[in-house]
Design a protein around this motif. Structure first.
Motif, PDB file in Angstrom:
ATOM      1  N   PHE A 279       0.851  -1.206   0.000  1.00  0.00           N
ATOM      2  CA  PHE A 279       0.000   0.000   0.000  1.00  0.00           C
ATOM      3  C   PHE A 279       0.885   1.254   0.000  1.00  0.00           C
ATOM      4  O   PHE A 279       0.669   2.190  -0.785  1.00  0.00           O
ATOM      5  CB  PHE A 279      -0.889  -0.076   1.246  1.00  0.00           C
ATOM      6  CG  PHE A 279      -1.885   1.028   1.432  1.00  0.00           C
ATOM      7  CD1 PHE A 279      -2.659   1.507   0.394  1.00  0.00           C
ATOM      8  CD2 PHE A 279      -2.087   1.572   2.702  1.00  0.00           C
ATOM      9  CE1 PHE A 279      -3.603   2.512   0.608  1.00  0.00           C
ATOM     10  CE2 PHE A 279      -3.023   2.572   2.925  1.00  0.00           C
ATOM     11  CZ  PHE A 279      -3.780   3.043   1.875  1.00  0.00           C
TER      12      PHE A 279
ATOM     13  N   GLY B  29       0.669   3.202  -3.347  1.00  0.00           N
ATOM     14  CA  GLY B  29      -0.396   4.190  -3.173  1.00  0.00           C
ATOM     15  C   GLY B  29      -1.759   3.638  -3.558  1.00  0.00           C
ATOM     16  O   GLY B  29      -2.729   4.388  -3.637  1.00  0.00           O
ATOM     17  N   TYR B  30      -1.813   2.325  -3.792  1.00  0.00           N
ATOM     18  CA  TYR B  30      -3.085   1.681  -4.156  1.00  0.00           C
ATOM     19  C   TYR B  30      -3.476   0.639  -3.119  1.00  0.00           C
ATOM     20  O   TYR B  30      -2.620   0.035  -2.481  1.00  0.00           O
ATOM     21  CB  TYR B  30      -2.967   0.955  -5.505  1.00  0.00           C
ATOM     22  CG  TYR B  30      -2.621   1.852  -6.669  1.00  0.00           C
ATOM     23  CD1 TYR B  30      -3.437   2.923  -7.010  1.00  0.00           C
ATOM     24  CD2 TYR B  30      -1.486   1.610  -7.429  1.00  0.00           C
ATOM     25  CE1 TYR B  30      -3.117   3.743  -8.076  1.00  0.00           C
ATOM     26  CE2 TYR B  30      -1.157   2.421  -8.510  1.00  0.00           C
ATOM     27  CZ  TYR B  30      -1.983   3.486  -8.823  1.00  0.00           C
ATOM     28  OH  TYR B  30      -1.671   4.298  -9.875  1.00  0.00           O
ATOM     29  N   CYS B  31      -4.791   0.416  -2.999  1.00  0.00           N
ATOM     30  CA  CYS B  31      -5.283  -0.757  -2.293  1.00  0.00           C
ATOM     31  C   CYS B  31      -6.193  -1.487  -3.283  1.00  0.00           C
ATOM     32  O   CYS B  31      -6.370  -1.013  -4.407  1.00  0.00           O
ATOM     33  CB  CYS B  31      -6.003  -0.360  -1.004  1.00  0.00           C
ATOM     34  SG  CYS B  31      -7.447   0.669  -1.235  1.00  0.00           S
ATOM     35  N   PRO B  32      -6.753  -2.639  -2.937  1.00  0.00           N
ATOM     36  CA  PRO B  32      -7.534  -3.354  -3.959  1.00  0.00           C
ATOM     37  C   PRO B  32      -8.654  -2.514  -4.576  1.00  0.00           C
ATOM     38  O   PRO B  32      -8.807  -2.502  -5.809  1.00  0.00           O
ATOM     39  CB  PRO B  32      -8.078  -4.555  -3.168  1.00  0.00           C
ATOM     40  CG  PRO B  32      -7.002  -4.835  -2.168  1.00  0.00           C
ATOM     41  CD  PRO B  32      -6.521  -3.470  -1.732  1.00  0.00           C
ATOM     42  N   GLY B  33      -9.417  -1.788  -3.768  1.00  0.00           N
ATOM     43  CA  GLY B  33     -10.521  -0.992  -4.307  1.00  0.00           C
ATOM     44  C   GLY B  33     -10.051   0.187  -5.151  1.00  0.00           C
ATOM     45  O   GLY B  33     -10.498   0.381  -6.286  1.00  0.00           O
TER      46      GLY B  33
END
Lengths: 175, 182
Positions: free
Chosen positions: A87, A91-95
Motif C-alpha cells: 500500500f 499508493g493503491y489498495c484493492p478498491g
C-alpha cells in the motif's frame, strides 16, 4: 441473499465515490501517508465514522447486515503489515487500484496483475501456511462491544468523539 | 527545487467522506459491508478451475462455493470499475499515466522501475489482505463500521507498514501544489 445486481449497483456508487473523493489517486494516499497532504486522511476519517454511525442507526431498526471478520490476531497483524508495505509502495489498495486502473493509470493496471499473482500464491500457501497461522491467537468473530463489555452505543460515541478530535486537530493541513 | 504538482481532489474532504460513508451504509442495509479483495481469490479460483479442477476440489478454502461461484461481491467489483470509469469520464479525469507525481519526484521517470514496484506491491497487497481476511475496505473501513475486534490489529499494522514504506520510498517531501484547501 440479495440478487447479484444489487452488488453491481453498490459497486457503481462505490467506484464513483472513490473517484469523486480523491481516494482513487495515489498522490493523495502517499501525501497522507507522508503526513503532508491530509485530504485523504480526513476523507477516510469521515468515511469510517459515517459508516460506523450509520450502521449503528441501522441496527436500531434491525436493518443492518453484518459480516464480522474472525479475529485471528497474529495472521491479521502479519497480513496487515505485508499489505501495508504494498500500500505504501504503490499508493493503491484493492478498491482504489481497480478504480485507478479504470481512470487510465497504467501502473494501477500492473498493480492489479500483481494482486492476481498474490491471490494465486495465497491459494497455494493457504493449506500449509495461512490456515495454520489463522489458528494462532484466534478469538473468533468478535466485536469490540462483546470483547470489552462496553456497550455498542458507547463505542460509537467514543470513537465518534476521537474521530472528531482528529478532524479538528488536522484542520489546517490540507483538506 | 520545484514543487510537487498533484491533482486537486474533485470533492472537499467532508462531502467526499459523507458520500463514501453513505455508500457503506447503503451496502450494510442491502447485503453486507463493503469488501473488495476476496474477489481476487475468486478470480484466481476461476483460473485454477480450468487449469487444475481436482486441486480446487480438494482445496480447503477455494473448494467453497463462495470462491467457485462469482456472486454479489464479484458484481460489486465490476460495478466499482464501471462506476470509476463513468465518474472519471463525466468530470474529465480520465487520463492515461504511468506513475504518480510523488513517484516521479522521488524515484525518477523510468517506467520500468515503477511497473516493477507496482507488480511487487500488488502482490504484497493481496497476499497480506487475504492473510488478514480483508483489505482497506473489508477489514479497515467495514471493520470499524461493525466494530470488529480484528479491525484493531489490522489498522495498527497496516498503517505502520504503509507509513514506514512510504517514508523510505518517498523520502523527499516538497511543497505540494494542488492540495485541497478549504
Amino acid at each position: 441473499m440479495s440478487p447479484h445486481w444489487t452488488g453491481l449497483i453498490v459497486g457503481l456508487f462505490f467506484g464513483l465515490s472513490l473517484v469523486l473523493s480523491g481516494l482513487a489517486d495515489p498522490d493523495k494516499i502517499i501525501g497522507t501517508l507522508r503526513l503532508k497532504d491530509l485530504h485523504a486522511l480526513r476523507t477516510i476519517a469521515v468515511f469510517v465514522l459515517t459508516g460506523m454511525a450509520g450502521t449503528w442507526i441501522l441496527t436500531l431498526f434491525g436493518a443492518a447486515h453484518f459480516s464480522i471478520k474472525p479475529a485471528f490476531m497474529v495472521s491479521v497483524l502479519i497480513g496487515g503489515g505485508i499489505m501495508g508495505i504494498g500500500f505504501g509502495l504503490t499508493g493503491y489498495c484493492p478498491g482504489t487500484g481497480l478504480a485507478c486502473a479504470a481512470t487510465g493509470r497504467l501502473d494501477a493496471l500492473v498493480t492489479i496483475l500483481g494482486m492476481l499473482a498474490g491471490a494465486l500464491v495465497f491459494i497455494f500457501l493457504y493449506p500449509g501456511l495461512a490456515a495454520p497461522l489463522q489458528k494462532v491467537w484466534a478469538l473468533g468473530k468478535v466485536t469490540l462491544p462483546e470483547a470489552t463489555g462496553i456497550p455498542y452505543a458507547a463505542w460509537v460515541l467514543g470513537l465518534g468523539g476521537a474521530g472528531s478530535f482528529l478532524l479538528w486537530a488536522t484542520r489546517k493541513k490540507g483538506n | 527545487m520545484s514543487g510537487l504538482k498533484v491533482r486537486r481532489a474533485p470533492l472537499p474532504w467532508l462531502a467526499a467522506g459523507l458520500l463514501l460513508g453513505a455508500v457503506q451504509v447503503a451496502a450494510v442495509a442491502v447485503h453486507k459491508p463493503l469488501g473488495v479483495s476476496t474477489q481476487f481469490v475468486v478470480a484466481g479460483t476461476q483460473v485454477l478451475e480450468k487449469a487444475a479442477p481436482t486441486y480446487v476440489d480438494r482445496h480447503p478454502l477455494v473448494s467453497k462455493k463462495k470462491y467457485r461461484e462469482p456472486g454479489y461481491g464479484w458484481w460489486l467489483d465490476i460495478g466499482l470499475v464501471l462506476g470509476a470509469l463513468g465518474a472519471a469520464l463525466a468530470i474529465r479525469r480520465f487520463k492515461v499515466s504511468k506513475a504518480p507525481a510523488w513517484w516521479e519526484f522521488n524515484q525518477g521517470r523510468g517506467r520500468g522501475k515503477r511497473f516493477l514496484a507496482a507488480f511487487g506491491g500488488g502482490f504484497l497487497i493481496l497476499l497480506g489482505a487475504r492473510m488478514a481476511h480483508g483489505c482497506t475496505s473489508g477489514q479497515f473501513v467495514s471493520g470499524w463500521a461493525q466494530l470488529s475486534l480484528s479491525a484493531v490489529p489490522f489498522t495498527l499494522s497496516l498503517f505502520a507498514g504503509a507509513m514506514i514504506t512510504a517514508f523510505l520510498v518517498y523520502p523527499r517531501t516538497p511543497a505540494i501544489e494542488g492540495r485541497n484547501e478549504s
